[in-house]
Design an enzyme around this catalytic site. Structure first.
Site, mmCIF file in Angstrom:
data_model
loop_
_atom_site.group_PDB
_atom_site.id
_atom_site.type_symbol
_atom_site.label_atom_id
_atom_site.label_comp_id
_atom_site.label_asym_id
_atom_site.label_seq_id
_atom_site.Cartn_x
_atom_site.Cartn_y
_atom_site.Cartn_z
ATOM 1 N N ARG A 24 0.825 -1.211 0.000
ATOM 2 C CA ARG A 24 0.000 0.000 0.000
ATOM 3 C C ARG A 24 0.858 1.260 0.000
ATOM 4 O O ARG A 24 0.472 2.285 0.564
ATOM 5 C CB ARG A 24 -0.955 0.002 1.207
ATOM 6 C CG ARG A 24 -1.855 -1.225 1.310
ATOM 7 C CD ARG A 24 -2.965 -1.242 0.301
ATOM 8 N NE ARG A 24 -3.952 -0.230 0.523
ATOM 9 C CZ ARG A 24 -5.095 -0.404 1.195
ATOM 10 N NH1 ARG A 24 -5.379 -1.569 1.680
ATOM 11 N NH2 ARG A 24 -5.934 0.575 1.336
ATOM 12 N N ARG A 28 -2.638 7.355 1.114
ATOM 13 C CA ARG A 28 -2.976 8.621 1.771
ATOM 14 C C ARG A 28 -1.894 9.216 2.663
ATOM 15 O O ARG A 28 -1.963 10.378 3.017
ATOM 16 C CB ARG A 28 -4.259 8.446 2.588
ATOM 17 C CG ARG A 28 -5.495 8.451 1.720
ATOM 18 C CD ARG A 28 -6.667 7.882 2.457
ATOM 19 N NE ARG A 28 -6.363 6.492 2.827
ATOM 20 C CZ ARG A 28 -7.169 5.721 3.527
ATOM 21 N NH1 ARG A 28 -8.294 6.191 3.986
ATOM 22 N NH2 ARG A 28 -6.831 4.476 3.803
ATOM 23 N N ARG A 37 -5.965 12.685 -5.187
ATOM 24 C CA ARG A 37 -7.195 12.077 -4.692
ATOM 25 C C ARG A 37 -8.250 13.129 -4.348
ATOM 26 O O ARG A 37 -9.445 12.883 -4.493
ATOM 27 C CB ARG A 37 -6.827 11.228 -3.474
ATOM 28 C CG ARG A 37 -7.915 10.547 -2.752
ATOM 29 C CD ARG A 37 -8.576 9.448 -3.521
ATOM 30 N NE ARG A 37 -9.567 8.855 -2.642
ATOM 31 C CZ ARG A 37 -10.742 9.410 -2.401
ATOM 32 N NH1 ARG A 37 -11.092 10.498 -3.007
ATOM 33 N NH2 ARG A 37 -11.582 8.840 -1.558
ATOM 34 N N ASP A 73 -7.262 -1.514 -6.966
ATOM 35 C CA ASP A 73 -7.771 -2.092 -5.726
ATOM 36 C C ASP A 73 -8.211 -3.518 -5.981
ATOM 37 O O ASP A 73 -8.604 -3.857 -7.104
ATOM 38 C CB ASP A 73 -8.935 -1.272 -5.173
ATOM 39 C CG ASP A 73 -9.209 -1.640 -3.727
ATOM 40 O OD1 ASP A 73 -8.510 -1.119 -2.846
ATOM 41 O OD2 ASP A 73 -10.077 -2.500 -3.474
ATOM 42 N N TYR A 150 -15.461 -9.876 1.260
ATOM 43 C CA TYR A 150 -16.105 -8.586 0.953
ATOM 44 C C TYR A 150 -17.448 -8.791 0.282
ATOM 45 O O TYR A 150 -18.430 -8.111 0.566
ATOM 46 C CB TYR A 150 -15.200 -7.735 0.054
ATOM 47 C CG TYR A 150 -14.066 -7.100 0.823
ATOM 48 C CD1 TYR A 150 -14.301 -6.002 1.657
ATOM 49 C CD2 TYR A 150 -12.770 -7.588 0.736
ATOM 50 C CE1 TYR A 150 -13.273 -5.422 2.382
ATOM 51 C CE2 TYR A 150 -11.730 -7.013 1.454
ATOM 52 C CZ TYR A 150 -11.990 -5.935 2.281
ATOM 53 O OH TYR A 150 -10.970 -5.372 2.999
HETATM 54 O O1 CP3 Z 1 -0.119 -1.027 -2.706
HETATM 55 C C1 CP3 Z 1 -0.367 -0.033 -3.409
HETATM 56 O O2 CP3 Z 1 0.183 1.063 -3.239
HETATM 57 C C2 CP3 Z 1 -1.309 -0.184 -4.581
HETATM 58 C C3 CP3 Z 1 -2.660 0.109 -4.303
HETATM 59 C C4 CP3 Z 1 -3.572 -0.764 -3.470
HETATM 60 C C5 CP3 Z 1 -4.763 -0.233 -2.908
HETATM 61 N N1 CP3 Z 1 -5.480 -1.263 -2.388
HETATM 62 C C6 CP3 Z 1 -5.143 1.190 -2.956
HETATM 63 C C7 CP3 Z 1 -6.158 1.689 -2.030
HETATM 64 C C8 CP3 Z 1 -3.558 -2.141 -3.187
HETATM 65 C C9 CP3 Z 1 -2.503 -3.181 -3.500
HETATM 66 C C10 CP3 Z 1 -4.769 -2.428 -2.506
HETATM 67 C C11 CP3 Z 1 -5.155 -3.780 -2.092
HETATM 68 C C12 CP3 Z 1 -6.262 -3.943 -1.146
HETATM 69 N N2 CP3 Z 1 -7.474 -3.284 -1.144
HETATM 70 C C13 CP3 Z 1 -6.304 -4.925 -0.132
HETATM 71 C C14 CP3 Z 1 -5.227 -5.955 0.139
HETATM 72 C C15 CP3 Z 1 -4.116 -5.371 0.914
HETATM 73 C C16 CP3 Z 1 -4.432 -5.200 2.374
HETATM 74 O O3 CP3 Z 1 -4.298 -4.068 2.837
HETATM 75 O O4 CP3 Z 1 -4.739 -6.187 3.041
HETATM 76 C C17 CP3 Z 1 -7.530 -4.790 0.529
HETATM 77 C C18 CP3 Z 1 -8.006 -5.629 1.701
HETATM 78 C C19 CP3 Z 1 -8.259 -3.771 -0.125
HETATM 79 C C20 CP3 Z 1 -9.642 -3.308 0.147
HETATM 80 C C21 CP3 Z 1 -9.683 -1.898 0.506
HETATM 81 N N3 CP3 Z 1 -9.502 -0.856 -0.368
HETATM 82 C C22 CP3 Z 1 -9.951 -1.349 1.771
HETATM 83 C C23 CP3 Z 1 -10.191 -2.157 3.024
HETATM 84 C C24 CP3 Z 1 -9.949 0.033 1.622
HETATM 85 C C25 CP3 Z 1 -10.352 1.037 2.658
HETATM 86 C C26 CP3 Z 1 -9.361 1.143 3.731
HETATM 87 C C27 CP3 Z 1 -8.375 2.162 3.337
HETATM 88 O O5 CP3 Z 1 -7.157 1.895 3.381
HETATM 89 O O6 CP3 Z 1 -8.857 3.272 3.018
HETATM 90 C C28 CP3 Z 1 -9.610 0.329 0.280
HETATM 91 C C29 CP3 Z 1 -9.417 1.653 -0.337
HETATM 92 C C30 CP3 Z 1 -8.056 1.944 -0.871
HETATM 93 N N4 CP3 Z 1 -7.346 1.110 -1.679
HETATM 94 C C31 CP3 Z 1 -7.308 3.146 -0.684
HETATM 95 C C32 CP3 Z 1 -6.131 2.991 -1.414
HETATM 96 C C33 CP3 Z 1 -5.030 3.994 -1.577
HETATM 97 C C34 CP3 Z 1 -7.764 4.356 0.084
HETATM 98 C C35 CP3 Z 1 -8.871 5.023 -0.678
HETATM 99 C C36 CP3 Z 1 -8.828 6.515 -0.608
HETATM 100 O O7 CP3 Z 1 -7.928 7.136 -1.212
HETATM 101 O O8 CP3 Z 1 -9.741 7.073 0.007
#
Ligand code: CP3
Length: 340
Positions: A24, A28, A37, A73, A150
């Site tokens: 990740r 943010r 964003r 995502d 999910y």
């Molecule tokens: O790694 C990276 O930099 C690439 C981008 C990436 C995102 N999500 C961007 C994201 C990757 C590889 C993911 C994978 C992801 N998404 C997972 C597996 C990794 C892990 O953390 O276990 C999961 C479970 C998700 C599902 C998901 N997406 C959640 C639970 C959330 C909300 C929680 C949060 O961190 O905000 C997201 C949203 C998300 N995915 C954001 C980002 C940068 C934040 C959204 C925003 O900008 O508001």
């Protein structure tokens, strides 16, 4: 390729130093991400290649990580399967029509990734061009158990009661769903490889919620099915599970080249338990990055030492937290590269 440390480490080849990146890493905690964003909704950002490319490259330009992961995502293919997905700031993913019946499972499709998610392949193609071999490009997908969690819960969950109810009360329905997701992920990751992904990571983030027995029945076989079906002679595969310590030996049979482990297990113990045949990625507690640059650097050096400089990719044990100071993320990457 100018810096192929991560690919060599994943394959078990000799490296001058341990490669480092962060799960990740595009997100943010970076003001530059928040600036992009602020102008766009999250899912629109994922579907606009120019912007997704820009935020994918930020951690490389700002911190000097040894690999770039495409910005996207894990829920993108879920939407393509036919389920409505929303992602809201602070609330996280929501799926307003959760899958609870066999009829709903049967209505989901196994989408053609080129037709339904062409923007993902476009992001990868542009990233390969822009990187021009500077560092490897990582593609990814969620694994069936985690995506199903999910889809059935309708969002994030504390105790996974709905999917576990289905698992115990209607295992056939859950297996049908998991298998459909596996078929989707196979096409999706193969399309990513075709578009230029040089490493793939399968995120089974929530498989650590399962007992070892249920992991063996509801998560592992689908990881194995996917990893065996990828066209990936030259493309190493990484499997991440948060909370994998209870079934690490089983995880080692997934077919992955590298196991991405969380911080609840000692890196040396993990190495002892899985032997020398596989790589290990990890495993700093992301909360360490909330402390001081000095402590972070010393913990990073400890992990490099524990990894023994072979078949180890330095990373966090889960994704970086949004409140992480950029200076601290930088301390981790620089210490990883031996610059601190
Ligand atoms: O790694 C990276 O930099 C690439 C981008 C990436 C995102 N999500 C961007 C994201 C990757 C590889 C993911 C994978 C992801 N998404 C997972 C597996 C990794 C892990 O953390 O276990 C999961 C479970 C998700 C599902 C998901 N997406 C959640 C639970 C959330 C909300 C929680 C949060 O961190 O905000 C997201 C949203 C998300 N995915 C954001 C980002 C940068 C934040 C959204 C925003 O900008 O508001």
């Amino acid at each position: 390729m100018k810096n192929d440390l991560m690919i060599r480490a994943a394959r078990g080849e000799a490296v001058e130093r341990t490669p480092v990146w962060m799960m990740r890493q595009a997100g943010r905690y970076l003001p530059e991400y928040r600036a992009v964003r602020g102008q766009t909704e999250f899912l629109t950002l994922c579907k606009t290649p120019e912007l997704a490319v820009e935020v994918s490259l930020q951690p490389y330009r700002i911190l000097g990580v040894d690999a770039v992961i495409m910005f996207s995502d894990i829920l993108i293919p879920v939407e393509a399967m036919g389920q409505v997905v929303t992602l809201t700031e602070k609330i996280g993913p929501k799926l307003p029509e959760p899958i609870r019946t066999r009829a709903q499972v049967d209505r989901l499709i196994v989408p053609d990734p080129i037709e339904t998610t062409p923007f993902v392949m476009e992001i990868l193609r542009i990233l390969r061009r822009e990187l021009d071999g500077a560092v490897p490009l990582i593609g990814f997908a969620g694994a069936p158990w985690t995506l199903a969690a999910y889809m059935v819960e309708g969002g994030g969950s504390k105790n996974y009661a709905e999917i576990k109810r289905m698992m115990f009360a209607e295992p056939k329905t859950l297996h049908a769903l998991l298998d459909k997701i596996a078929d989707t992920v196979i096409l999706y990751l193969n399309a990513q490889i075709e578009a230029g992904a040089q490493i793939v990571q399968l995120f089974d983030s929530w498989a650590g919620e399962l007992s070892p027995r249920d992991y063996a029945e509801f998560a592992l076989p689908y990881q194995q099915k996917i990893l065996a079906a990828l066209n990936r002679d030259a493309v190493p595969a990484i499997l991440f599970i948060n909370g994998c310590g209870t079934f690490l030996e089983q995880m080692a049979t997934s077919g992955a080249d590298v196991l991405s482990i969380d911080w609840r297990i000692d890196l040396r113990d993990a190495r002892r338990r899985i032997g020398d045949r596989l790589g290990i990625q990890g495993n700093l507690d992301p909360c360490v990055l909330l402390s001081t640059p000095e402590l972070i650097a010393s913990k990073a050096r400890e992990l490099i030492e524990a990894g023994g400089g072979r078949r180890h990719i330095l990373n966090l044990g889960h994704g970086i937290l949004p409140m992480t100071p950029v200076e601290n993320a930088r301390a981790f990457i620089e210490a990883g590269k031996g610059l601190r």
